[in-house]
Write a protein that holds these residues in place. Structure first.
Motif, mmCIF file in Angstrom:
data_model
loop_
_atom_site.group_PDB
_atom_site.id
_atom_site.type_symbol
_atom_site.label_atom_id
_atom_site.label_comp_id
_atom_site.label_asym_id
_atom_site.label_seq_id
_atom_site.Cartn_x
_atom_site.Cartn_y
_atom_site.Cartn_z
ATOM 1 N N HIS A 203 3.380 6.382 5.039
ATOM 2 C CA HIS A 203 2.103 7.099 5.023
ATOM 3 C C HIS A 203 1.807 7.674 3.637
ATOM 4 O O HIS A 203 0.644 7.942 3.312
ATOM 5 C CB HIS A 203 2.126 8.196 6.091
ATOM 6 C CG HIS A 203 0.814 8.856 6.321
ATOM 7 N ND1 HIS A 203 -0.311 8.162 6.729
ATOM 8 C CD2 HIS A 203 0.435 10.144 6.183
ATOM 9 C CE1 HIS A 203 -1.319 9.004 6.828
ATOM 10 N NE2 HIS A 203 -0.905 10.209 6.498
ATOM 11 N N LYS A 205 1.529 6.269 1.087
ATOM 12 C CA LYS A 205 0.650 5.350 0.352
ATOM 13 C C LYS A 205 -0.793 5.427 0.861
ATOM 14 O O LYS A 205 -1.676 4.733 0.344
ATOM 15 C CB LYS A 205 1.186 3.920 0.484
ATOM 16 C CG LYS A 205 2.647 3.815 0.048
ATOM 17 C CD LYS A 205 3.240 2.438 0.234
ATOM 18 C CE LYS A 205 4.730 2.473 -0.093
ATOM 19 N NZ LYS A 205 5.313 1.141 -0.285
ATOM 20 N N ALA A 206 -1.016 6.263 1.871
ATOM 21 C CA ALA A 206 -2.350 6.352 2.480
ATOM 22 C C ALA A 206 -3.329 7.146 1.612
ATOM 23 O O ALA A 206 -4.544 7.061 1.826
ATOM 24 C CB ALA A 206 -2.241 6.991 3.867
#
Ligand SMILES: [Zn+2]
Length: 379
Positions: A203, A205-206
């Protein structure tokens, strides 16, 4: 939000006129281990010391991080003249990569070691400082001889970026996670949100760049919140990414590794967005490397380990075009990600294991390239 809690992890230091925030462990979290062996060269200062003591190789600063830290590249062996007349993808479109770089049996093979672009993953930094020491002296920092690796430095052009993200490394409060819980690595590696909860992989990288909902900026990122593994490769945001890609384009490596770590046994990750012939080579190399780990009694993935050659999910994008994909498509290099254990409580690797895993990887890379070279020649 607890303001004191927000401020406590941050100390400000003034270096070269640039304000930099250094993360410190929060109250209740373990301190940076103090029993780290001398051979375990895991800091930016260790890189500086190694560069200063080099006599055989050369080095240059290739970029400056957002907080003003140098990104270095180390070079061994003469650079060949490749008679480039086109960029890689145009040469491939003309049906011959030799229009980009002529490589035959008279040109030295080239290997590119890209140190950690994720700051908390210091294992690759340890390995590469020891690799430079082997190039210079024949021995790693334990005093162990690696004559075959030293010999390869006479046969190859070698490029080493000891660390790809000095901002992240400096910000990480831990030089190692050996003996620490995985959760601590996750907390300071991927960082935390304003409510104190961890971003966690994947996450983390979200949100990119990692700005806004950030209490602790994870060591994954440079000081501008860029994760070099997932930069915009058609318009790079980070100077570090631009410099890494330029080194690769100029040097035309036969093989490139991007060094990473997780709370895991060691393994090569398939490069999801390269042609099938290259996936086969990566799978072949990954299998041989895992077999070497098994034969040396090092942490490994078991005898049945193999990488997939399958295409990406046919219905939905699940594998990203990341830095190692970009390195292949910019240069034709056989590029892949390698994951080392951190030595957490969960993965149980030791300091000795981690250095041996790194040096075994490097030796296998040299051997594979020598045995499996691809030549690009004008007919
Ligand atoms: Zn990583």
């Amino acid at each position: 939000m607890n303001t004191l809690r927000f401020l406590l992890p941050l100390t400000i230091c003034l270096i070269s006129g640039v304000l930099r925030a250094q993360t410190l462990p929060q109250a209740g979290d373990p301190a940076n281990p103090t029993d780290i062996p001398d051979f375990y060269k895991a800091t930016l200062a260790d890189i500086d010391a190694e560069l200063r003591s080099m006599t055989k190789g050369t080095y240059t600063q290739i970029a400056e991080s957002p907080s003003g830290l140098p990104l270095y590249a180390v070079y061994y062996g003469e650079k060949e003249e490749f008679h480039s007349q086109a960029n890689y993808n145009s040469a491939v479109a003309a049906r011959n990569p030799a229009f980009y770089a002529r490589k035959d049996s008279t040109t030295k093979p080239v290997v590119f070691f890209l140190g950690p672009v994720h700051g908390q993953e210091s294992e690759g930094l340890v390995g590469l400082v020891n690799l430079i020491h082997i190039a210079e002296t024949g021995k790693d920092y334990r005093g162990k001889d690696w004559p075959q690796i030293q010999k390869y430095f006479d046969q190859f052009r070698v490029i080493i970026i000891p660390h790809g993200n000095p901002d992240g490394r400096r910000r990480s409060p831990y030089d190692t996670f050996v003996g620490l819980p995985e959760d601590i690595m996750t907390k300071y590696g991927q960082g935390t949100k304003l409510d104190g909860s961890p971003w966690r992989w994947p996450h983390a990288k979200a949100l990119h760049p990692m700005k806004g909902n950030v209490e602790i900026l994870g060591a994954y990122y440079n000081d501008n919140g860029i994760n070099m593994m997932h930069d915009d490769f058609f318009s790079p945001m980070a100077e570090e990414t631009k410099a890494i890609l330029k080194v690769a384009r100029d040097e035309v490596p036969d093989m490139t590794v991007s060094l990473h770590s997780c709370s895991c046994t060691p393994f090569v990750i398939q490069n999801s967005h390269v042609p099938l012939f290259m996936k086969k080579r990566i799978a072949d190399f990954a299998k041989g490397l895992n077999n070497s780990f098994i034969s040396k009694g090092l942490p490994n993935r078991g005898e049945n380990f193999s990488l997939s050659l399958a295409d990406d999910d046919p219905d939905f994008p699940k594998a990203s075009f990341n830095l190692v994909s970009a390195l292949h498509h910019a240069t034709g290099t056989m590029s892949f990600t390698f994951e080392s254990p951190h030595g957490t409580i969960e993965d149980k690797a030791t300091y000795e294991n981690i250095l041996d895993i790194q040096l075994t990887l490097y030796q296998e890379m040299f051997e594979y390239v020598l045995a499996n070279r691809m030549y690009w020649e004008l007919k």
